[in-house]
Design a protein around this motif. Structure first.
Motif, short mmCIF file in Angstrom:
data_model
loop_
_atom_site.label_atom_id
_atom_site.label_comp_id
_atom_site.label_asym_id
_atom_site.label_seq_id
_atom_site.Cartn_x
_atom_site.Cartn_y
_atom_site.Cartn_z
N ALA A 1 79.94 -2.20 -50.20
CA ALA A 1 81.23 -2.88 -50.01
C ALA A 1 82.21 -2.50 -51.11
O ALA A 1 83.39 -2.22 -50.85
CB ALA A 1 81.02 -4.40 -49.97
N ALA A 2 81.72 -2.47 -52.35
CA ALA A 2 82.59 -2.11 -53.48
C ALA A 2 83.05 -0.66 -53.38
O ALA A 2 84.23 -0.37 -53.60
CB ALA A 2 81.85 -2.33 -54.80
N SER A 3 82.16 0.24 -53.00
CA SER A 3 82.54 1.65 -52.91
C SER A 3 83.50 1.88 -51.75
O SER A 3 84.43 2.69 -51.87
CB SER A 3 81.31 2.54 -52.77
OG SER A 3 80.62 2.27 -51.58
N THR A 4 83.33 1.17 -50.66
CA THR A 4 84.27 1.27 -49.54
C THR A 4 85.65 0.78 -49.97
O THR A 4 86.67 1.41 -49.65
CB THR A 4 83.75 0.47 -48.33
OG1 THR A 4 82.46 0.97 -47.96
CG2 THR A 4 84.69 0.60 -47.15
N ALA A 5 85.68 -0.33 -50.69
CA ALA A 5 86.96 -0.85 -51.18
C ALA A 5 87.62 0.12 -52.16
O ALA A 5 88.84 0.35 -52.10
CB ALA A 5 86.76 -2.21 -51.83
N ILE A 6 86.82 0.69 -53.05
CA ILE A 6 87.36 1.62 -54.05
C ILE A 6 88.01 2.82 -53.36
O ILE A 6 89.11 3.23 -53.73
CB ILE A 6 86.24 2.09 -55.02
CG1 ILE A 6 85.82 0.96 -55.94
CG2 ILE A 6 86.68 3.31 -55.82
CD1 ILE A 6 84.54 1.22 -56.72
N VAL A 7 87.37 3.37 -52.35
CA VAL A 7 87.87 4.59 -51.71
C VAL A 7 88.97 4.28 -50.69
O VAL A 7 90.04 4.89 -50.73
CB VAL A 7 86.72 5.38 -51.06
CG1 VAL A 7 87.24 6.55 -50.24
CG2 VAL A 7 85.76 5.88 -52.13
#
Length: 165
Positions: free
Chosen positions: A40-46
């Motif tokens: 979830a965090a990596s999706t938000a970051i990208v």
């Protein structure tokens, strides 16, 4: 043919360490911490913040992960040595052996994570914008997962060694 490079046992053994100590059931909070939150965090970051890894940062991460793989391989040897000494002494400390087995599984899985992350970092060097975004999401998640797993290994090794002093 593929049995020599089959990683299934490493993954299964790592998942076995994500159980609640009291009930022996898989811990939902551990699964969320190790899988759902990093993705979830990596999706938000990208995709939400639009942050992609630069080529320079990718090179630094590949170098760092390579160094971690070497250090973790050395730690595996140390764990093996401790287990061997426990067997030689006839010591039947089953809790310590279980703990060492879990640390061994976590370290092996961290090495695997590092290798997979390096592969995705190399794939991130592409010029295709969509492909780069997808590989960045996977890479960021793997790096977060790797960091959390390293923290778990550090905590377990600290507990194990602090009991020896």
């Amino acid at each position: 043919m593929l049995t020599k490079i089959n990683i299934k046992k490493i993954v299964i053994d790592h998942f076995k360490t994500l159980r609640d100590a009291n009930s022996e059931r898989i811990s939902i909070s551990d699964l969320a911490l190790f899988f759902i939150i990093p993705f979830a965090a990596s999706t938000a970051i990208v995709f939400y913040f639009g942050i992609l890894l630069s080529d320079n940062l990718i090179n630094i991460l590949i170098t760092s992960l390579s160094i971690f793989v070497g250090l973790l391989l050395n730690l595996l040897v140390i764990i093996f040595d401790v287990v061997t000494k426990l067997k030689e002494n006839g010591n039947q400390e089953t809790l310590k052996k279980k703990f060492l087995k879990e640390i061994y599984s976590n370290i092996s899985f961290s090495i695997l994570l590092s290798i997979v992350a390096i592969l995705f970092l190399v794939l991130s060097l592409t010029d295709n914008c969509y492909f780069k975004s997808v590989t960045n999401v996977i890479t960021d998640a793997l790096l977060l997962f790797f960091g959390i797993t390293l923290l778990m290994i550090l905590r377990r090794v600290h507990i194990l060694l602090s009991n020896e002093f």
